[in-house]
Write a protein that holds these residues in place. Sequence first.
Motif, mmCIF file in Angstrom:
data_model
loop_
_atom_site.group_PDB
_atom_site.id
_atom_site.type_symbol
_atom_site.label_atom_id
_atom_site.label_comp_id
_atom_site.label_asym_id
_atom_site.label_seq_id
_atom_site.Cartn_x
_atom_site.Cartn_y
_atom_site.Cartn_z
ATOM 1 N N ARG A 174 0.839 -1.210 0.000
ATOM 2 C CA ARG A 174 0.000 0.000 0.000
ATOM 3 C C ARG A 174 0.869 1.252 0.000
ATOM 4 O O ARG A 174 0.635 2.195 -0.766
ATOM 5 C CB ARG A 174 -0.920 -0.028 1.220
ATOM 6 C CG ARG A 174 -1.839 1.170 1.376
ATOM 7 C CD ARG A 174 -2.609 1.030 2.681
ATOM 8 N NE ARG A 174 -3.382 2.213 3.009
ATOM 9 C CZ ARG A 174 -4.670 2.374 2.753
ATOM 10 N NH1 ARG A 174 -5.332 1.423 2.127
ATOM 11 N NH2 ARG A 174 -5.305 3.477 3.115
ATOM 12 N N LEU A 175 1.885 1.255 0.848
ATOM 13 C CA LEU A 175 2.771 2.419 0.923
ATOM 14 C C LEU A 175 3.585 2.569 -0.366
ATOM 15 O O LEU A 175 3.741 3.680 -0.892
ATOM 16 C CB LEU A 175 3.704 2.272 2.124
ATOM 17 C CG LEU A 175 4.587 3.477 2.446
ATOM 18 C CD1 LEU A 175 3.737 4.709 2.746
ATOM 19 C CD2 LEU A 175 5.503 3.167 3.628
ATOM 20 N N LEU A 176 4.088 1.464 -0.885
ATOM 21 C CA LEU A 176 4.831 1.503 -2.140
ATOM 22 C C LEU A 176 3.946 1.998 -3.277
ATOM 23 O O LEU A 176 4.380 2.768 -4.142
ATOM 24 C CB LEU A 176 5.380 0.108 -2.454
ATOM 25 C CG LEU A 176 6.299 -0.035 -3.658
ATOM 26 C CD1 LEU A 176 7.551 0.806 -3.502
ATOM 27 C CD2 LEU A 176 6.679 -1.503 -3.864
ATOM 28 N N GLY A 177 2.678 1.597 -3.253
ATOM 29 C CA GLY A 177 1.759 2.012 -4.297
ATOM 30 C C GLY A 177 1.557 3.516 -4.344
ATOM 31 O O GLY A 177 1.416 4.101 -5.419
ATOM 32 N N ARG A 178 1.568 4.172 -3.195
ATOM 33 C CA ARG A 178 1.387 5.629 -3.180
ATOM 34 C C ARG A 178 2.530 6.315 -3.932
ATOM 35 O O ARG A 178 2.312 7.272 -4.683
ATOM 36 C CB ARG A 178 1.309 6.139 -1.747
ATOM 37 C CG ARG A 178 0.076 5.654 -1.022
ATOM 38 C CD ARG A 178 -0.305 6.543 0.123
ATOM 39 N NE ARG A 178 -1.512 6.039 0.778
ATOM 40 C CZ ARG A 178 -2.752 6.224 0.338
ATOM 41 N NH1 ARG A 178 -2.951 6.909 -0.773
ATOM 42 N NH2 ARG A 178 -3.776 5.723 1.001
ATOM 43 N N GLU A 179 3.755 5.844 -3.731
ATOM 44 C CA GLU A 179 4.892 6.434 -4.432
ATOM 45 C C GLU A 179 4.861 6.073 -5.912
ATOM 46 O O GLU A 179 5.164 6.911 -6.779
ATOM 47 C CB GLU A 179 6.195 5.953 -3.798
ATOM 48 C CG GLU A 179 7.440 6.600 -4.378
ATOM 49 C CD GLU A 179 7.484 8.103 -4.105
ATOM 50 O OE1 GLU A 179 7.521 8.876 -5.091
ATOM 51 O OE2 GLU A 179 7.486 8.502 -2.923
ATOM 52 N N ILE A 180 4.482 4.845 -6.231
ATOM 53 C CA ILE A 180 4.401 4.426 -7.633
ATOM 54 C C ILE A 180 3.456 5.343 -8.410
ATOM 55 O O ILE A 180 3.803 5.883 -9.467
ATOM 56 C CB ILE A 180 3.923 2.957 -7.729
ATOM 57 C CG1 ILE A 180 5.021 2.000 -7.239
ATOM 58 C CG2 ILE A 180 3.495 2.620 -9.163
ATOM 59 C CD1 ILE A 180 4.545 0.587 -7.042
ATOM 60 N N PRO A 227 1.952 13.316 -1.838
ATOM 61 C CA PRO A 227 0.787 13.749 -1.049
ATOM 62 C C PRO A 227 -0.152 12.580 -0.805
ATOM 63 O O PRO A 227 -0.232 11.647 -1.603
ATOM 64 C CB PRO A 227 0.138 14.807 -1.944
ATOM 65 C CG PRO A 227 0.587 14.445 -3.332
ATOM 66 C CD PRO A 227 1.962 13.873 -3.191
ATOM 67 N N PHE A 228 -0.851 12.642 0.295
ATOM 68 C CA PHE A 228 -1.782 11.563 0.628
ATOM 69 C C PHE A 228 -3.065 11.726 -0.176
ATOM 70 O O PHE A 228 -3.659 12.793 -0.220
ATOM 71 C CB PHE A 228 -2.107 11.581 2.120
ATOM 72 C CG PHE A 228 -3.104 10.527 2.521
ATOM 73 C CD1 PHE A 228 -2.674 9.234 2.816
ATOM 74 C CD2 PHE A 228 -4.453 10.814 2.573
ATOM 75 C CE1 PHE A 228 -3.594 8.263 3.169
ATOM 76 C CE2 PHE A 228 -5.375 9.839 2.926
ATOM 77 C CZ PHE A 228 -4.946 8.557 3.225
ATOM 78 N N GLU A 229 -3.484 10.643 -0.816
ATOM 79 C CA GLU A 229 -4.779 10.594 -1.495
ATOM 80 C C GLU A 229 -5.466 9.309 -1.077
ATOM 81 O O GLU A 229 -4.831 8.270 -0.909
ATOM 82 C CB GLU A 229 -4.609 10.584 -3.010
ATOM 83 C CG GLU A 229 -4.000 11.836 -3.595
ATOM 84 C CD GLU A 229 -3.854 11.695 -5.104
ATOM 85 O OE1 GLU A 229 -4.877 11.776 -5.802
ATOM 86 O OE2 GLU A 229 -2.726 11.497 -5.565
ATOM 87 N N GLU A 230 -6.772 9.366 -0.912
ATOM 88 C CA GLU A 230 -7.501 8.157 -0.526
ATOM 89 C C GLU A 230 -7.300 7.060 -1.570
ATOM 90 O O GLU A 230 -7.004 5.927 -1.242
ATOM 91 C CB GLU A 230 -8.991 8.463 -0.362
ATOM 92 C CG GLU A 230 -9.774 7.261 0.136
ATOM 93 C CD GLU A 230 -11.242 7.587 0.347
ATOM 94 O OE1 GLU A 230 -12.005 6.666 0.651
ATOM 95 O OE2 GLU A 230 -11.616 8.768 0.212
#
Length: 341
Positions: free
Chosen positions: A217-223, A279-282
Amino acid sequence: MTSLPPLAPATSDLQLGSQPFTPGTSRVTVLGAGVMGPGIALVFAEHGYQVDLCEIHETGLAKGMQSLRDGLALKVSEQLLTQEAADAALARVQSHVGSDVAIARADLVIEAVSENKEVKRQVFDTIARIGKPTVITWSNTSSLDVFALSDASMRGRLVVAHWFAPAQIIPLVEVVGSAPHTDTLMQQTCEVLRAVGKTPVRLNKMVNGFVINRLQRLLGREIFHLLESGVISPEDMDIAVRASIAPRMQVLGVVQRYDFTGLGLSVRNFRDPDFQDPPFEEVPKHLLDRVNDGHLGVATGQGFFDYGTQTMLELQNERDRHLYRVMERLSHYVDGPRPVR
């Protein structure tokens, strides 16, 4: 390809709860014949256990049994299993629309149903109501606290055993209990998993999403941040990962890598003011846009990549062929991996 050695049969001195767990006599009931259930059923059937695979609809059950047969056929074509052994494994699997009969006679119930709290709660209520007093339950939940959803009578007889797709190939199973009630059962669960060729890891406490899903999940945000920012294409992103951190992770994991990088340098990297986190996105827009357009991945023929006219089954088989070859070449690093010393 070079044939892998045949899987060793599960040992006869295994135990789950207060009962022996023996190939040929102990029964495993798998609830759910969707993405995970058929692969889990295949693993136990291949190791000599009698398996009941259950679904609530005939259509879903037929698809699940076909997936199981396809999985065995692929192992035969890759010379990982003889046709005779595949036929014997398939003969150990009985399929059911509904689950009451299978639950009532099971020594181990593995629930791999929809990741929905109410569906899980109903399943646990059924197991508590009609299962044997000694039956053990493994939940294949990927994130839920199933201990809060189950009847108090199941305390000490329920653990999370979270497999990864495709279940018949990927070794890892995350094992989570409700300490201290399940300490012994967690140990027994890990022993059973090792005996059927899996690599279990024990979590010390319950956390939503467990370990690997949280990392992904965390890796996906950066991807998705890098893709949406136009830094790199999806094709080059995957090339970059496969040619760098993926093979290195196979040797060093994600924690020991810091020892080789140097802990002081790692501290400086975390403190670097010029390195901005995404940035954080849902839900990342790059992902949501494709879903809204009906592009769901291999199931629809298009996601981030275009799969043309290839069917989902063809794509899954091709993926699994490559996974088997990776597993063959890296078996030393995935079968009980240890730190570099």
